[in-house]
Design an enzyme around this catalytic site. Structure first.
Site, PDB file in Angstrom:
ATOM      1  N   ARG A  18     -11.442 -41.714 -22.335  1.00  0.00           N
ATOM      2  CA  ARG A  18     -10.680 -42.412 -21.283  1.00  0.00           C
ATOM      3  C   ARG A  18      -9.692 -41.486 -20.556  1.00  0.00           C
ATOM      4  O   ARG A  18      -8.628 -41.915 -20.105  1.00  0.00           O
ATOM      5  CB  ARG A  18      -9.942 -43.631 -21.843  1.00  0.00           C
ATOM      6  CG  ARG A  18     -10.849 -44.768 -22.250  1.00  0.00           C
ATOM      7  CD  ARG A  18     -10.046 -45.975 -22.686  1.00  0.00           C
ATOM      8  NE  ARG A  18      -9.239 -45.680 -23.856  1.00  0.00           N
ATOM      9  CZ  ARG A  18      -8.192 -46.391 -24.249  1.00  0.00           C
ATOM     10  NH1 ARG A  18      -7.825 -47.459 -23.560  1.00  0.00           N
ATOM     11  NH2 ARG A  18      -7.515 -46.058 -25.327  1.00  0.00           N
ATOM     12  N   TRP A  20      -9.916 -40.224 -17.633  1.00  0.00           N
ATOM     13  CA  TRP A  20      -9.773 -40.655 -16.230  1.00  0.00           C
ATOM     14  C   TRP A  20      -8.722 -41.755 -16.111  1.00  0.00           C
ATOM     15  O   TRP A  20      -7.854 -41.717 -15.232  1.00  0.00           O
ATOM     16  CB  TRP A  20     -11.137 -41.144 -15.746  1.00  0.00           C
ATOM     17  CG  TRP A  20     -11.247 -41.702 -14.370  1.00  0.00           C
ATOM     18  CD1 TRP A  20     -11.445 -41.000 -13.213  1.00  0.00           C
ATOM     19  CD2 TRP A  20     -11.217 -43.082 -13.992  1.00  0.00           C
ATOM     20  NE1 TRP A  20     -11.547 -41.867 -12.143  1.00  0.00           N
ATOM     21  CE2 TRP A  20     -11.409 -43.146 -12.592  1.00  0.00           C
ATOM     22  CE3 TRP A  20     -11.058 -44.274 -14.702  1.00  0.00           C
ATOM     23  CZ2 TRP A  20     -11.449 -44.350 -11.889  1.00  0.00           C
ATOM     24  CZ3 TRP A  20     -11.091 -45.479 -14.005  1.00  0.00           C
ATOM     25  CH2 TRP A  20     -11.277 -45.507 -12.619  1.00  0.00           C
ATOM     26  N   ILE A 437      -1.869 -68.317 -19.306  1.00  0.00           N
ATOM     27  CA  ILE A 437      -3.288 -68.289 -19.661  1.00  0.00           C
ATOM     28  C   ILE A 437      -3.532 -67.789 -21.080  1.00  0.00           C
ATOM     29  O   ILE A 437      -4.548 -68.117 -21.684  1.00  0.00           O
ATOM     30  CB  ILE A 437      -4.074 -67.452 -18.630  1.00  0.00           C
ATOM     31  CG1 ILE A 437      -3.904 -68.073 -17.233  1.00  0.00           C
ATOM     32  CG2 ILE A 437      -5.549 -67.370 -18.981  1.00  0.00           C
ATOM     33  CD1 ILE A 437      -4.285 -69.542 -17.151  1.00  0.00           C
ATOM     34  N   SER A 439      -2.238 -64.301 -22.842  1.00  0.00           N
ATOM     35  CA  SER A 439      -1.633 -63.065 -23.332  1.00  0.00           C
ATOM     36  C   SER A 439      -0.344 -62.751 -22.586  1.00  0.00           C
ATOM     37  O   SER A 439      -0.164 -63.128 -21.431  1.00  0.00           O
ATOM     38  CB  SER A 439      -2.615 -61.903 -23.180  1.00  0.00           C
ATOM     39  OG  SER A 439      -2.996 -61.741 -21.829  1.00  0.00           O
ATOM     40  N   GLU A 490      -0.832 -63.291 -28.158  1.00  0.00           N
ATOM     41  CA  GLU A 490      -1.993 -62.453 -28.487  1.00  0.00           C
ATOM     42  C   GLU A 490      -1.634 -60.989 -28.742  1.00  0.00           C
ATOM     43  O   GLU A 490      -2.404 -60.083 -28.422  1.00  0.00           O
ATOM     44  CB  GLU A 490      -3.059 -62.559 -27.382  1.00  0.00           C
ATOM     45  CG  GLU A 490      -3.542 -63.979 -27.154  1.00  0.00           C
ATOM     46  CD  GLU A 490      -4.595 -64.090 -26.057  1.00  0.00           C
ATOM     47  OE1 GLU A 490      -5.206 -63.067 -25.713  1.00  0.00           O
ATOM     48  OE2 GLU A 490      -4.804 -65.206 -25.556  1.00  0.00           O
ATOM     49  N   TRP A 567     -19.528 -60.165 -22.294  1.00  0.00           N
ATOM     50  CA  TRP A 567     -18.604 -59.040 -22.439  1.00  0.00           C
ATOM     51  C   TRP A 567     -18.863 -58.246 -23.718  1.00  0.00           C
ATOM     52  O   TRP A 567     -18.011 -57.511 -24.187  1.00  0.00           O
ATOM     53  CB  TRP A 567     -17.163 -59.546 -22.385  1.00  0.00           C
ATOM     54  CG  TRP A 567     -16.781 -60.022 -21.012  1.00  0.00           C
ATOM     55  CD1 TRP A 567     -17.543 -60.011 -19.888  1.00  0.00           C
ATOM     56  CD2 TRP A 567     -15.524 -60.577 -20.626  1.00  0.00           C
ATOM     57  NE1 TRP A 567     -16.846 -60.522 -18.826  1.00  0.00           N
ATOM     58  CE2 TRP A 567     -15.610 -60.880 -19.239  1.00  0.00           C
ATOM     59  CE3 TRP A 567     -14.335 -60.844 -21.309  1.00  0.00           C
ATOM     60  CZ2 TRP A 567     -14.544 -61.442 -18.533  1.00  0.00           C
ATOM     61  CZ3 TRP A 567     -13.274 -61.399 -20.600  1.00  0.00           C
ATOM     62  CH2 TRP A 567     -13.378 -61.697 -19.234  1.00  0.00           C
ATOM     63  N   HIS A 647     -10.601 -71.557 -19.312  1.00  0.00           N
ATOM     64  CA  HIS A 647     -10.135 -70.722 -18.194  1.00  0.00           C
ATOM     65  C   HIS A 647     -11.303 -69.932 -17.631  1.00  0.00           C
ATOM     66  O   HIS A 647     -12.173 -69.478 -18.381  1.00  0.00           O
ATOM     67  CB  HIS A 647      -9.043 -69.756 -18.672  1.00  0.00           C
ATOM     68  CG  HIS A 647      -8.644 -68.762 -17.627  1.00  0.00           C
ATOM     69  ND1 HIS A 647      -7.949 -69.111 -16.496  1.00  0.00           N
ATOM     70  CD2 HIS A 647      -8.858 -67.425 -17.526  1.00  0.00           C
ATOM     71  CE1 HIS A 647      -7.758 -68.036 -15.750  1.00  0.00           C
ATOM     72  NE2 HIS A 647      -8.304 -67.002 -16.347  1.00  0.00           N
ATOM     73  N   HIS A 700      -2.977 -59.339 -11.290  1.00  0.00           N
ATOM     74  CA  HIS A 700      -3.584 -58.008 -11.306  1.00  0.00           C
ATOM     75  C   HIS A 700      -2.791 -57.008 -10.481  1.00  0.00           C
ATOM     76  O   HIS A 700      -3.128 -55.833 -10.440  1.00  0.00           O
ATOM     77  CB  HIS A 700      -5.031 -58.084 -10.810  1.00  0.00           C
ATOM     78  CG  HIS A 700      -5.893 -58.918 -11.703  1.00  0.00           C
ATOM     79  ND1 HIS A 700      -6.083 -60.271 -11.486  1.00  0.00           N
ATOM     80  CD2 HIS A 700      -6.580 -58.613 -12.824  1.00  0.00           C
ATOM     81  CE1 HIS A 700      -6.868 -60.749 -12.442  1.00  0.00           C
ATOM     82  NE2 HIS A 700      -7.182 -59.769 -13.255  1.00  0.00           N
TER      83      HIS A 700
END
Length: 765
Positions: A18, A20, A437, A439, A490, A567, A647, A700
């Site tokens: 990871r 990048w 929602i 977390s 969470e 997922w 959700h 986001h």
């Protein structure tokens, strides 16, 4: 010797560890300069190219790299910049580029949505008043870089004009061809510069061709690619499709291009049948996507070679290109980063680098004969057989439970209209109840503590004490904010799917199996390698602890079967519907355990339900029926006064609203803020009888919304939804946000809610 050609369509951006992602986030946080970011990402890019070169891939893609998203890159290439970002012409700066994707204080981010039926997200082009001009030929830059640094004659990759425009918003069907006519010259300018630079091959991705559309639209493709062919006759264009078969195979293969790329993996067998029925033009190359670019299981190379041999009856070997079904963006980089995995499972895996090896093996077999790769074929044959026959894959108890499904109840005891009265009676919530929602922000301290625990630097007791402390802190924050229905936050979870994979039999987590979801956000899908079974309580301890701290209801938080499937990297030896039902039966036991322990509001998230829809509408019915069944299998056994929430994420819902209702969840929350009210219009046109929360601000983006903006979103929603049905919540979970911005945004949300609530209570009086 007649030689087949090996090719790749795209390579993962993230880096093996990871790198990048970390480079981007350091730049966003101001800890490295733009020059340092460019240097770090160039090193990653060249490393990926060198690997493909050393493996012997003939056609290596260049320009598949991105700082965020390839669709956003296309927008920026042509200067398609929303006016709110105040771009004044010329090259688009990196800061403006990131602002479009992430938003800034005075400009909301562009909408983000799923790339076809994957879990990758693209930034939606805003095409109103679009006037494309070539600002920066990225494809040429990356081609010249690869040639200069590594001596690679790369294959530049472009998002095709029709797919790009179909993915955009702000144009209509009447103006589509007018808009397309504006883009054709800009694309030709790119292609002419590539041809002048000596490029031999260019890959133009048109996955829209693999969707269902009216046949008359083929004329648009004929127009575009005829224009390209006339402008750059010496450039070999590979028109690349993927994710499904072609409805108009005969017309597509006769388009004026040098090569047609076809998916022979996710096509339900249609592509080979079309090839046998209609043949293939002898003057064209067929780029056959035979290695699965969306899953991680080792290929049955004997079957793949048999498929290629079939194809070779219709296409000369020197016109046959062997490649993955789609870009390898959707799989992790290499299984060599997973030395701790069980050897049976590891042997059955194939990540991006191994898929390139498979492509080279198949290409060599076609060119030099099967005997030239006999050792490699035997090794693959053995690994697949060992996994399929192992106890890892086969749980007789689970298989018996699946066989007995006809005797399992999948409907709630009372209909919604009756059971909601029982729920209201004990919940006693105000008008427009507020919730989140699931977390809350995972601070550096949370991540460091988890990492220390995983490394064995702290004990289980120390880790559990930390999680409880963080949970208690956020229960108090929620109470102080005056949120009505709370969540535990969470903090024990890295990921809403991976966490469940760690607790259910049949799953295996990886260490570095990361794939890009959006921007720098990476997810690590678990491997579903075998039969799925419940082995221990998964969420009960944390939920019960959180509930013990407050008199307000705390939601239990689970992930639903289809999202877990979509997922995860799912075994490919049984139908996905069977795996979904196995997950449903396992989660049913967890739901019952939560209820037994006093958790009476249980959220079973299905954010990925729509993204998994087949691209062909003819295949929707079975998929949606299977999804509803596995969801109800999970939730139907609860008492009538237990409230089930669900959700859903970025999606167009107008065409599946009946399915959403059929899930029979008491409350659904839907991510809506980035779609700027488009989802609300769905509820203006249909009657939805259950309770619903439409996300009132975009999580986001780091930008904190104003009270007025949130109130505008609430009021707009209330034009379509009855006030007594309406919940108020953020768009999605808040894990990736910073704590100060999260609290500030929630304060604004609660203030906005209370003011609108007061207005409605006055009206009611």
């Amino acid at each position: 010797m007649v030689k087949a050609i090996s090719s790749n369509l795209g390579y993962p951006r993230l880096g093996e560890k990871r790198e990048w992602k970390r480079a981007l986030e350091k730049f966003w946080n101001g800890t490295i300069t733009e020059e340092e970011l460019l240097a770090e990402t160039k090193a990653l890019r060249l490393h990926a190219l060198k690997k493909q070169q050393e493996k012997g891939i003939d056609l290596i893609p260049v320009g598949d790299f991105s700082f965020y998203d390839q669709v956003l890159d296309t927008s920026v290439t042509f200067g398609i910049i929303p006016k709110r970002f105040q771009h004044e012409g010329g090259n688009v700066s990196l800061n403006t580029y990131f602002d479009i994707a992430r938003g800034k204080n005075d400009a909301v981010a562009s909408e983000m949505t799923k790339w076809f039926n994957t879990n990758y997200h693209y930034i939606v082009p805003e095409l109103a008043d679009a006037n494309p001009k070539l600002l920066n030929n990225r494809a040429l830059y990356y081609y010249e870089e690869a040639k200069k640094e590594l001596g690679i004659e790369g294959k530049p990759v472009l998002v095709g004009p029709i797919t790009y425009l179909k993915l955009g918003k702000g144009s209509n069907a009447e103006s589509f061809e007018v808009l397309l006519d504006k883009f054709i010259p800009a694309y030709i300018e790119i292609l002419e510069e590539l041809e002048t630079a000596g490029v031999e091959w260019v890959q133009i991705d048109e996955p829209y061709l693999a969707t269902s559309f009216e046949k008359k639209e083929i004329a648009l493709f004929e127009k575009v690619y005829q224009s390209f062919q006339e402008a750059v006759p010496n450039l070999k264009i590979e028109l690349q499709t993927y994710f499904e078969s072609l409805d108009y195979y005969e017309e597509v293969v006769n388009l004026p291009v040098a090569a047609i790329g076809i998916d022979f993996v996710h096509d339900h067998g249609d592509s080979l049948q079309a090839l046998k029925t209609y043949g293939f033009p002898q003057d064209k190359y067929l780029a056959a996507g035979v290695i699965d670019g969306r899953n991680v299981w080792r290929s049955n190379l004997d079957a793949k070679l048999a498929l290629l041999t079939d194809i070779a009856h219709y296409v000369a070997k020197d016109k046959l290109i062997v490649q993955p079904s789609n870009s390898l963006l959707h799989v992790p980089v290499t299984k060599l980063s997973e030395p701790d995995l069980d050897e049976v499972i590891l042997g059955g895996l194939s990540f991006a680098d191994q898929k390139l090896d498979e492509i080279v093996i198949l290409t060599k077999a076609l060119t030099e004969g099967v005997e030239s790769v006999a050792k490699e074929l035997e090794e693959a044959r053995k690994a697949v057989k060992v996994l399929n026959e192992s106890s890892h894959r086969n749980n007789l108890e689970v298989q018996a439970a699946i066989a007995n499904l006809k005797n399992v109840r999948v409907d709630r005891e009372l209909v919604f209209a009756e059971r909601i009265k029982l729920q209201h009676a004990w919940l006693n919530l105000p008008l427009f109840p507020t919730t989140t929602i699931g977390s809350f922000p995972q601070s550096p301290e949370v991540r460091k503590t988890r990492a220390d625990w995983l490394k064995g630097n702290i004990t289980d007791a120390e880790y559990n004490a930390f999680i409880e402390k963080e949970t208690a802190r956020w229960i108090k924050i929620q109470e102080e904010l005056d949120i009505d229905v709370l969540v535990h936050g969470e903090f024990e979870r890295t990921d809403m799917v991976e966490y469940f994979g760690q607790k259910l039999a049949g799953f295996q987590a990886t260490k570095f199996g990361w794939v890009q979801s959006y921007g720098s956000r990476a997810v690590r899908p678990p491997l579903i390698y075998g039969d799925v079974a419940f082995t221990e309580e998964i969420t009960v301890k944390e939920s019960v602890y959180a509930q013990s701290l407050t008199k307000r209801p705390v939601k239990g938080m689970l992930t639903a079967p289809v999202t877990i499937i979509n997922w995860s990297f799912v075994r490919d030896d049984v139908p996905e519907s069977v795996v979904a039902n196995q997950v449903g039966l396992a989660l049913r036991k967890e739901v019952e355990a939560l209820e037994r322990n006093g958790i009476k509001v249980i959220q079973v998230d299905e954010p990925a339900l729509r993204e998994g829809l087949p691209l062909k509408q003819a295949r929707w019915e079975k998929y949606l029926n299977d999804a509803v069944y596995s969801f109800k299998l999970t939730t139907a056994s609860v008492q009538n006064d237990t409230q089930i929430h669900t959700h859903m994420c970025y999606s167009d819902f107008d065409d599946i609203i009946d399915t959403i209702s059929a899930l029979d969840a008491d409350v659904i929350s839907i991510e809506t803020s980035r779609s700027h009210g488009e989802i609300i219009s769905t509820f203006e046109e249909v009657t939805y009888d259950k309770e619903i929360g439409l996300g009132v601000y975009d999580i986001h983006s780091p930008r904190v919304p104003t009270v007025t903006e949130i109130q505008d979103n609430i009021r707009r929603a209330l034009r379509a939804i009855d006030a007594k049905q309406f919940w108020i919540n953020p768009d999605c979970g808040l894990k990736t946000r910073q704590e100060p911005e999260t609290i500030a945004a929630l304060q604004d949300m609660i203030k906005a809610t209370k003011e609108v609530r007061a207005e409605y209570q006055v009206l009611e009086k």
